[in-house]
Design an enzyme around this catalytic site. Structure first.
Site, PDB file in Angstrom:
ATOM      1  N   HIS A  26     -10.288 -37.707 -56.165  1.00 29.92           N
ATOM      2  CA  HIS A  26     -11.738 -37.575 -55.973  1.00 29.92           C
ATOM      3  C   HIS A  26     -12.406 -37.525 -57.337  1.00 29.92           C
ATOM      4  CE1 HIS A  26     -15.075 -36.075 -53.154  1.00 29.92           C
ATOM      5  NE2 HIS A  26     -15.630 -36.182 -54.355  1.00 29.92           N
ATOM      6  N   HIS A  28     -15.679 -39.603 -59.367  1.00 31.25           N
ATOM      7  CA  HIS A  28     -16.771 -40.579 -59.249  1.00 31.25           C
ATOM      8  C   HIS A  28     -16.946 -41.357 -60.550  1.00 31.25           C
ATOM      9  CE1 HIS A  28     -18.606 -39.259 -55.371  1.00 31.25           C
ATOM     10  NE2 HIS A  28     -17.970 -38.120 -55.668  1.00 31.25           N
ATOM     11  N   GLY A 188     -23.447 -38.977 -50.950  1.00 35.72           N
ATOM     12  CA  GLY A 188     -24.872 -38.697 -50.902  1.00 35.72           C
ATOM     13  C   GLY A 188     -25.159 -37.398 -50.172  1.00 35.72           C
ATOM     14  N   HIS A 215     -16.970 -37.418 -47.560  1.00 32.73           N
ATOM     15  CA  HIS A 215     -17.519 -36.188 -48.127  1.00 32.73           C
ATOM     16  C   HIS A 215     -17.954 -35.283 -46.968  1.00 32.73           C
ATOM     17  CE1 HIS A 215     -17.789 -38.252 -52.030  1.00 32.73           C
ATOM     18  NE2 HIS A 215     -18.095 -37.077 -52.565  1.00 32.73           N
ATOM     19  N   GLU A 218     -18.903 -29.661 -48.083  1.00 33.43           N
ATOM     20  CA  GLU A 218     -19.342 -29.306 -49.429  1.00 33.43           C
ATOM     21  C   GLU A 218     -20.748 -28.707 -49.346  1.00 33.43           C
ATOM     22  OE1 GLU A 218     -20.019 -31.359 -53.837  1.00 33.43           O
ATOM     23  OE2 GLU A 218     -20.203 -32.562 -52.000  1.00 33.43           O
ATOM     24  N   ASP A 315     -14.045 -34.351 -59.396  1.00 34.39           N
ATOM     25  CA  ASP A 315     -15.309 -34.784 -58.806  1.00 34.39           C
ATOM     26  C   ASP A 315     -16.119 -35.583 -59.825  1.00 34.39           C
ATOM     27  OD1 ASP A 315     -17.197 -35.123 -56.824  1.00 34.39           O
ATOM     28  OD2 ASP A 315     -18.128 -33.166 -57.101  1.00 34.39           O
TER      29      ASP A 315
END
Length: 374
Positions: A26, A28, A188, A215, A218, A315
């Site tokens: 994970h 980005h 998003g 996702h 969270e 992340d």
């Protein structure tokens, strides 16, 4: 100019964590840029930058991200995405991303990003994916030639959950599945945009046997996780930390704590659905606020001790000022983990990676060999 990962070692002068083989699930792309690159590309594009000193800009990102709000956290991406609008820039960012992973000992990385956010300068979705893939391949070659380290990287294409049903991105992922794309994701704002809104995408992915992570858990709770699993048919949960809301302390004594799992958490555990936990990011975005505001309050250890398939992730390395080695170091320091625990996290990640079974087994062998030699 590049930043060299710190020499993180297990507490007590143990193994050098950056030298251990690791897997990143994970991470980005638009959250892992070098600040030197942002400044160079931003000036070229005429952007109004918060600071022109790389170190100060890194501090700015960390301050903005450490806002206790996912919404505020996501605003930092407006700047990184702004410099990722051409094929040349996308390739460069991807190349450097892979180089940085390689220096941190990653042997398999899954890099997620949303192609739909990179079309302002006229790129098509396919051209954007091809540009990132070109950069990934260049980065892999450069890491191998300069250090001898062998790294592999696959793309995870994210559909932005607030922008529609995601079908076009699902089709894009399937179209490029043999050309570098390993899976699909939705990203998003989580609250208010459930996985069921993207049902056409998930149906298409299931029809074409395309791996997917979602996702969930969270910025929203158990309903979001439930939707990810049963509407999105997710094979992994992006973060998923709030699955701990479905675990209730039954009783405690001087030696042990006894808990009861709800049906949802029991399902996630029994099915060995991987949790893509990102400790520092979860603190930054206030995802664990109900348990506390320090790493020791993170339910990571609870989930690990209960037998969930926990994995460790960054992340967004830029926003959280972190690396995978740093995340492992902080967990070891906080929860008194040893080399065997860190190996377990990597084996969990190998088993959960979006690779064929035989290649997952090869990853596991690489991890075992690397940890035995530490």
């Amino acid at each position: 100019m590049t930043s060299v990962p710190q020499d993180y070692r297990l507490p007590g002068g143990g193994a050098e964590i950056s030298a251990l083989p690791k897997i990143s699930l994970h991470d980005h792309l638009d959250g892992g840029l070098r600040t030197e690159t942002i400044i160079e590309l931003g000036l070229r594009a005429g952007l109004d930058l918060p600071d022109l000193d790389p170190a100060e800009l890194r501090s700015w990102f960390k301050r903005q991200a450490n806002s206790d709000s996912l919404v505020e956290y996501l605003k930092t991406f407006e700047l990184t995405i702004a410099v990722m609008q051409s094929a040349e820039n996308l390739s460069r960012v991807a190349r450097e991303f892979v180089q940085d992973l390689g220096r941190d000992g990653v042997i398999w990385g899954e890099v997620r990003w949303a192609p739909e956010q990179h079309l302002r300068a006229g790129l098509t979705l396919d051209q954007a994916v091809e540009a990132v893939q070109a950069g990934i391949e260049d980065g892999i070659d450069e890491v191998r030639h300069t250090t001898g380290h062998r790294i592999r990287v696959g793309q995870l294409l994210s559909a932005m959950r607030q922008n529609g049903d995601g079908l076009e991105i699902a089709e894009l992922a399937v179209r490029h599945r043999n050309k570098g794309v390993a899976g699909f994701d939705i990203a998003g704002p989580e609250a208010g945009f459930p996985a069921k809104n993207l049902q056409p995408a998930f149906d298409y992915l299931a029809e074409h046997f395309m791996p997917r992570t979602v996702h969930a858990g969270e910025a929203d709770g158990l309903d979001s996780i439930r939707g990810a699993l049963f509407d999105g048919r997710a094979l992994r949960l992006g973060h998923g930390v709030r699955i701990a809301e479905d675990i209730v302390v039954d009783r405690e004594d001087a030696e042990s704590t006894y808990v009861a799992l709800g049906r949802l958490s029991q399902w996630v555990k029994d099915r060995e659905i991987a949790l893509e936990l990102s400790p520092t990011s979860n603190l930054d975005t206030n995802a664990i606020a109900q348990w506390g505001d320090e790493l020791v309050d993170h339910p990571f250890d609870l989930l690990y001790q209960l037998g969930f398939r926990v994995t460790v992730n960054t992340d967004n390395r830029l926003m959280s000022a972190t690396t995978l080695s740093r995340e492992l170091f902080l967990l070891a320091e906080t929860f008194d983990y040893d080399l065997g625990d860190l190996e377990s996290f990597q084996l969990n990640a190998a088993a959960a990676s979006f690779l064929p079974l035989e290649e997952r087994e090869e990853l596991a062998d690489q991890i075992i060999d690397g940890f035995e030699g530490a």
